[in-house]
Design a protein around this motif. Structure first.
Motif, PDB file in Angstrom:
ATOM      1  N   SER A   1     -10.292   1.376  -2.838  1.00 14.77           N
ATOM      2  CA  SER A   1      -9.570   1.588  -1.568  1.00 14.77           C
ATOM      3  C   SER A   1      -7.804   0.875  -1.638  1.00 14.77           C
ATOM      4  O   SER A   1      -7.680   0.049  -2.479  1.00 14.77           O
ATOM      5  CB  SER A   1     -10.183   0.940  -0.270  1.00 14.77           C
ATOM      6  OG  SER A   1      -9.904  -0.280  -0.151  1.00 14.77           O
TER       7      SER A   1
ATOM      8  N   SER B   1       0.626  -1.295  -0.046  1.00 17.71           N
ATOM      9  CA  SER B   1      -0.166  -0.066  -0.073  1.00 17.71           C
ATOM     10  C   SER B   1       0.909   1.242   0.113  1.00 17.71           C
ATOM     11  O   SER B   1       0.599   1.996  -0.816  1.00 17.71           O
ATOM     12  CB  SER B   1      -1.023   0.102   1.228  1.00 17.71           C
ATOM     13  OG  SER B   1      -1.808  -0.993   1.210  1.00 17.71           O
TER      14      SER B   1
ATOM     15  N   ALA C   1     -12.044  -4.608  12.506  1.00 14.07           N
ATOM     16  CA  ALA C   1     -11.167  -4.275  13.516  1.00 14.07           C
ATOM     17  C   ALA C   1     -10.369  -5.356  14.039  1.00 14.07           C
ATOM     18  O   ALA C   1      -9.004  -5.235  14.628  1.00 14.07           O
ATOM     19  CB  ALA C   1     -11.990  -3.735  14.856  1.00 14.07           C
TER      20      ALA C   1
ATOM     21  N   TYR D   1      -7.302  -5.754  11.724  1.00 15.86           N
ATOM     22  CA  TYR D   1      -6.431  -4.671  11.927  1.00 15.86           C
ATOM     23  C   TYR D   1      -5.737  -4.812  12.946  1.00 15.86           C
ATOM     24  O   TYR D   1      -4.476  -4.694  13.109  1.00 15.86           O
ATOM     25  CB  TYR D   1      -7.244  -3.422  11.886  1.00 15.86           C
ATOM     26  CG  TYR D   1      -6.155  -2.087  11.841  1.00 15.86           C
ATOM     27  CD1 TYR D   1      -5.318  -1.832  10.954  1.00 15.86           C
ATOM     28  CD2 TYR D   1      -6.072  -1.615  13.214  1.00 15.86           C
ATOM     29  CE1 TYR D   1      -4.334  -0.599  10.873  1.00 15.86           C
ATOM     30  CE2 TYR D   1      -5.240  -0.489  13.268  1.00 15.86           C
ATOM     31  CZ  TYR D   1      -4.244  -0.129  12.290  1.00 15.86           C
ATOM     32  OH  TYR D   1      -3.501   0.901  12.473  1.00 15.86           O
TER      33      TYR D   1
ATOM     34  N   ARG E   1      -6.885   0.750   8.985  1.00 13.27           N
ATOM     35  CA  ARG E   1      -7.717   0.903   9.924  1.00 13.27           C
ATOM     36  C   ARG E   1      -9.084   1.187   9.412  1.00 13.27           C
ATOM     37  O   ARG E   1     -10.084   0.578  10.050  1.00 13.27           O
ATOM     38  CB  ARG E   1      -7.487   1.808  10.802  1.00 13.27           C
ATOM     39  CG  ARG E   1      -8.327   2.129  12.001  1.00 13.27           C
ATOM     40  CD  ARG E   1      -7.791   3.196  12.917  1.00 13.27           C
ATOM     41  NE  ARG E   1      -6.582   2.863  13.612  1.00 13.27           N
ATOM     42  CZ  ARG E   1      -5.723   3.969  14.562  1.00 13.27           C
ATOM     43  NH1 ARG E   1      -6.245   4.778  14.634  1.00 13.27           N
ATOM     44  NH2 ARG E   1      -4.856   3.066  15.298  1.00 13.27           N
ATOM     45  N   ARG E   2      -9.252   2.010   8.475  1.00 12.88           N
ATOM     46  CA  ARG E   2     -10.640   2.379   8.058  1.00 12.88           C
ATOM     47  C   ARG E   2     -11.288   1.081   7.053  1.00 12.88           C
ATOM     48  O   ARG E   2     -12.371   1.043   7.497  1.00 12.88           O
ATOM     49  CB  ARG E   2     -10.399   3.718   7.130  1.00 12.88           C
ATOM     50  CG  ARG E   2     -11.988   4.055   6.454  1.00 12.88           C
ATOM     51  CD  ARG E   2     -11.384   5.361   5.435  1.00 12.88           C
ATOM     52  NE  ARG E   2     -10.943   4.899   4.340  1.00 12.88           N
ATOM     53  CZ  ARG E   2     -11.556   4.326   3.266  1.00 12.88           C
ATOM     54  NH1 ARG E   2     -12.841   4.266   3.186  1.00 12.88           N
ATOM     55  NH2 ARG E   2     -10.928   3.819   1.949  1.00 12.88           N
ATOM     56  N   VAL E   3     -10.535   0.405   6.377  1.00  6.86           N
ATOM     57  CA  VAL E   3     -11.389  -0.531   5.645  1.00  6.86           C
ATOM     58  C   VAL E   3     -11.222  -1.843   6.454  1.00  6.86           C
ATOM     59  O   VAL E   3     -12.401  -2.542   6.235  1.00  6.86           O
ATOM     60  CB  VAL E   3     -10.393  -0.553   4.183  1.00  6.86           C
ATOM     61  CG1 VAL E   3     -10.968  -1.782   3.345  1.00  6.86           C
ATOM     62  CG2 VAL E   3     -10.488   0.572   3.606  1.00  6.86           C
TER      63      VAL E   3
ATOM     64  N   TYR F   1      -1.451   2.868   7.049  1.00  5.64           N
ATOM     65  CA  TYR F   1      -2.160   2.252   8.306  1.00  5.64           C
ATOM     66  C   TYR F   1      -3.418   2.860   8.576  1.00  5.64           C
ATOM     67  O   TYR F   1      -4.195   2.198   8.773  1.00  5.64           O
ATOM     68  CB  TYR F   1      -1.213   2.563   9.221  1.00  5.64           C
ATOM     69  CG  TYR F   1      -0.040   1.602   9.611  1.00  5.64           C
ATOM     70  CD1 TYR F   1      -0.230   0.425  10.346  1.00  5.64           C
ATOM     71  CD2 TYR F   1       1.129   2.033   9.103  1.00  5.64           C
ATOM     72  CE1 TYR F   1       0.763  -0.403  10.660  1.00  5.64           C
ATOM     73  CE2 TYR F   1       2.449   0.871   9.220  1.00  5.64           C
ATOM     74  CZ  TYR F   1       1.968  -0.197  10.129  1.00  5.64           C
ATOM     75  OH  TYR F   1       3.121  -0.986  10.165  1.00  5.64           O
ATOM     76  N   ALA F   2      -3.586   4.208   8.169  1.00  6.69           N
ATOM     77  CA  ALA F   2      -4.990   4.881   8.387  1.00  6.69           C
ATOM     78  C   ALA F   2      -5.998   4.195   7.377  1.00  6.69           C
ATOM     79  O   ALA F   2      -7.098   3.784   7.864  1.00  6.69           O
ATOM     80  CB  ALA F   2      -4.774   6.208   8.293  1.00  6.69           C
ATOM     81  N   GLU F   3      -5.493   3.857   6.188  1.00  6.08           N
ATOM     82  CA  GLU F   3      -6.592   3.182   5.343  1.00  6.08           C
ATOM     83  C   GLU F   3      -6.671   1.827   5.707  1.00  6.08           C
ATOM     84  O   GLU F   3      -8.017   1.309   5.529  1.00  6.08           O
ATOM     85  CB  GLU F   3      -6.023   3.165   3.646  1.00  6.08           C
ATOM     86  CG  GLU F   3      -6.031   4.668   3.189  1.00  6.08           C
ATOM     87  CD  GLU F   3      -7.512   5.085   2.897  1.00  6.08           C
ATOM     88  OE1 GLU F   3      -8.275   4.269   2.031  1.00  6.08           O
ATOM     89  OE2 GLU F   3      -7.925   5.981   3.599  1.00  6.08           O
TER      90      GLU F   3
END
Length: 381
Positions: free
Chosen positions: A116, A38, A66, A69, A61-63, A57-59
């Protein structure tokens, strides 16, 4: 009639493959490798490595769910903890992933289509799964009648070697696709089709540089039987070798890793003072132990049985294309292990499937010609 039955079976096969593809799309297997891939794809648009680290890392966590991740950022794992908290360390690790430029470019292309970035790391494998499924059916139909061709194609494509790699963030199935396309056109095709085959083999090196060994294996096969002019073989090998050299020149700091198997966590405190010979021998020992968990023995056994069967079909094994190809595949598997002493089925998909196709060819010969009929024709009629 036969044509109608073939059409119905094709529709049934396509339906199963589409359903399988949809299932894998809905339940991707997000491994840790998703994060560096990524970040590399994001670096096409973002130059700052700290930003790509944070966004990757943010993407995720979003996709990701839980629980999934949480596994990727599990701080009880020293390596994953270091990669999460230290962007500089994470950036240094990217060198092990950027040596696959065509795979990273494919991820970026999918990402630019609107997916994504985590999902984009999966789609090259998913697309490869669908295309390998098509190639399997096309090739098998040249060897077996319906409905056996469809049934056996489904059994292979839904088996562990192909299906398990269709929903992961790895270049293994895309590499296998290019190698199989190249092998199919070079063994079966003529004229321009063989040119396409050589281009496909050379491109595989840009996805995984160790595909160069497979290219060399096919070059020997093509030369032994004068399938294409030597100048064309030399051009294919030169392009693949040049691409490999250019990639390695840009990643010279990992040259020793091409021969030594070292756990990722060991790279955290790697000061470069280790003995290369000791490290190689330690990896070789672990690799020999790991062979017991691999399906490579099943593939080798099938190859040996097939070679024995071909002794009943041909007068000279040296002039029998299927036999020579099998020996070359076995040599390729062995050379891979010596070069990098670890066997993982996911990197041998093309070898396994080629052994399978030679086995089917031999079965066809035995059933059609009997045990006493010699045959020295090409692999595929």
């Amino acid at each position: 009639g036969d044509e109608m039955n073939k059409r119905i079976l094709t529709i049934a096969y396509a339906t199963v493959i589409l359903l399988g593809t949809a299932f894998m799309f809905s339940r991707p297997n997000y491994g840790w490798d998703m994060l560096p891939y990524s970040a590399l794809a994001l670096s096409y648009d973002i130059a700052d490595p700290d930003s790509t680290h944070a966004l990757a890392y943010a993407e995720a966590r979003r996709v990701l769910p839980a629980a999934k991740y949480a596994l990727l950022v599990d701080t009880t794992d020293a390596y994953r903890r270091q990669a999460l908290r230290d962007p500089e360390f994470f950036s240094r690790e990217l060198v092990f992933y950027s040596i696959k430029p065509l795979f990273v470019a494919g991820i970026y292309a999918v990402y630019r289509l609107g997916f994504s970035i985590p999902r984009a790391t999966i789609l090259p494998s998913l697309i490869s799964f669908a295309l390998v499924s098509v190639l399997l059916l096309v090739w098998t139909r040249r060897l077996l009648p319906e409905p056996y061709a469809v049934g056996l194609s489904l059994s292979v494509v839904l088996g562990p070697f192909v299906l398990a790699n269709g929903r992961g963030s790895t270049p293994d199935l895309p590499t296998a696709l290019l190698l199989l396309i190249g092998s199919y056109f070079l063994v079966e095709g003529e004229g321009r089709a063989r040119a396409i085959g050589m281009v496909s083999l050379a491109l595989a090196v840009l996805v995984r540089i160790d595909a160069l060994l497979f290219v060399l294996m096919m070059a020997v096969y093509l030369d032994l039987f004068r399938i294409v002019p030597r100048r064309h073989i030399a051009l294919m090998v030169s392009c693949a070798a040049l691409a490999t050299a250019l990639i390695l020149l840009g990643h010279h700091e990992i040259l020793d890793r091409l021969f030594i198997v070292r756990p990722a966590v060991a790279r955290i405190a790697d000061d470069g003072s280790h003995s290369l010979i000791v490290a190689y021998l330690r990896g070789l020992g672990n690799g020999l132990i790991g062979l017991a968990l691999s399906a490579v023995w099943l593939a080798i056994a099938l190859a040996v049985v097939t070679l024995y069967a071909r002794t009943r079909l041909v007068r000279s094994m040296r002039h029998d294309r299927p036999s020579v190809l099998l020996v070359l595949i076995l040599a390729h598997i062995g050379t891979r292990f010596v070069r990098h002493p670890i066997v993982e089925d996911r990197v041998l998909i093309a070898d396994y499937l080629l052994i399978w196709f030679v086995f089917l060819t031999t079965l066809q010969d035995l059933l059609g010609a009997g045990a006493t009929q010699a045959r020295t024709q090409p692999l595929i009629q």
